[in-house]
Design a protein around this motif. Structure first.
Motif, PDB file in Angstrom:
ATOM      1  N   LEU A   1       0.825  -1.204   0.000  1.00 37.61           N
ATOM      2  CA  LEU A   1       0.000   0.000   0.000  1.00 37.61           C
ATOM      3  C   LEU A   1       0.867   1.265   0.000  1.00 37.61           C
TER       4      LEU A   1
ATOM      5  N   THR B   1       0.080   3.507  -3.264  1.00 39.27           N
ATOM      6  CA  THR B   1      -0.971   4.496  -3.017  1.00 39.27           C
ATOM      7  C   THR B   1      -0.368   5.759  -2.410  1.00 39.27           C
ATOM      8  N   ASP B   2      -1.158   6.794  -2.373  1.00 42.94           N
ATOM      9  CA  ASP B   2      -0.768   8.033  -1.693  1.00 42.94           C
ATOM     10  C   ASP B   2      -1.539   8.190  -0.390  1.00 42.94           C
ATOM     11  N   TRP B   3      -2.080   7.093   0.120  1.00 41.51           N
ATOM     12  CA  TRP B   3      -2.850   7.134   1.352  1.00 41.51           C
ATOM     13  C   TRP B   3      -1.992   7.628   2.507  1.00 41.51           C
ATOM     14  N   GLN B   4      -2.646   8.277   3.464  1.00 44.00           N
ATOM     15  CA  GLN B   4      -1.973   8.661   4.696  1.00 44.00           C
ATOM     16  C   GLN B   4      -1.516   7.401   5.425  1.00 44.00           C
TER      17      GLN B   4
ATOM     18  N   ARG C   1      -4.199   5.663   7.336  1.00 44.18           N
ATOM     19  CA  ARG C   1      -5.108   4.847   6.531  1.00 44.18           C
ATOM     20  C   ARG C   1      -4.447   3.519   6.147  1.00 44.18           C
ATOM     21  N   VAL C   2      -3.153   3.558   5.820  1.00 39.70           N
ATOM     22  CA  VAL C   2      -2.414   2.332   5.503  1.00 39.70           C
ATOM     23  C   VAL C   2      -2.408   1.412   6.720  1.00 39.70           C
TER      24      VAL C   2
ATOM     25  N   ALA D   1      -5.856  -0.139   7.008  1.00 40.06           N
ATOM     26  CA  ALA D   1      -6.134  -1.011   5.868  1.00 40.06           C
ATOM     27  C   ALA D   1      -5.300  -2.290   5.895  1.00 40.06           C
TER      28      ALA D   1
END
Length: 172
Positions: free
Chosen positions: A112, A116-119, A122-123, A126
């Motif tokens: 992830l 992804t560019d998720w914070q 959030r990673v 997830a």
């Protein structure tokens, strides 16, 4: 009891930190320990002919990102004693189940972080971690890098690969 869970969780982190120190600090060890900062055994490498362990591995994979997935939860789902399951799992695979679950979650997080560019928060959620701060500690214990540092390195590599550049020094 919550205090027993905290002690067990802290003991597992201490085990990981010691293991990481041994991997990275022993004389003659390659810098960075394991290749690309990846955890040791992956699901692709971890298999068992033992039916109970095979069922446990399948259950773990199907519910890896569920924060409730733990040795006790897997044992309850398979209707076996948790101590017995943990013993058989370790005997058959050479790895403690709790450590395996943690390593697989870190692998999910690494994917992830790379794609992804998720914070980071959030990673963490997830990838099956309940607490983003604890996730960062576990991630660092497994990889030797913080999640942010890991992402920076892998973004640079991904960007260079996409543009056709190779940042490795060339030998003459």
């Amino acid at each position: 009891d919550l205090s027993e869970v905290k002690v067990a969780t802290h003991a597992e982190l201490l085990d990981l930190l010691v293991e990481n120190y041994v991997l990275h600090a022993r004389p003659g060890a390659p810098p960075g320990g394991q290749a690309e900062g990846r955890p040791g055994k992956t699901a692709a490498k971890l298999r068992s002919d033992h039916p109970l362990v095979s069922r446990a591995l399948a259950y773990i994979e199907s519910r890896l990102t569920d924060v409730e997935t733990s040795v006790g939860h897997v044992a309850d789902a398979l209707d076996v004693n948790a101590t017995y399951l943990a013993h058989v799992f370790a005997e058959q695979t050479g790895q403690r189940m709790g450590r395996y679950i943690a390593a697989r979650r870190v692998e999910v997080a690494m994917e992830l972080l790379s794609t992804t560019d998720w914070q980071i928060k959030r990673v963490a959620f997830a990838s099956g971690h309940r607490n983003p701060d604890w996730f960062s500690e576990v991630f660092r214990a497994h990889t030797g890098k913080t999640p942010s540092a890991f992402r920076r390195v892998h973004r640079t590599v991904r960007r260079d690969n996409a543009s056709g550049q190779d940042r490795r020094p060339r030998s003459s």
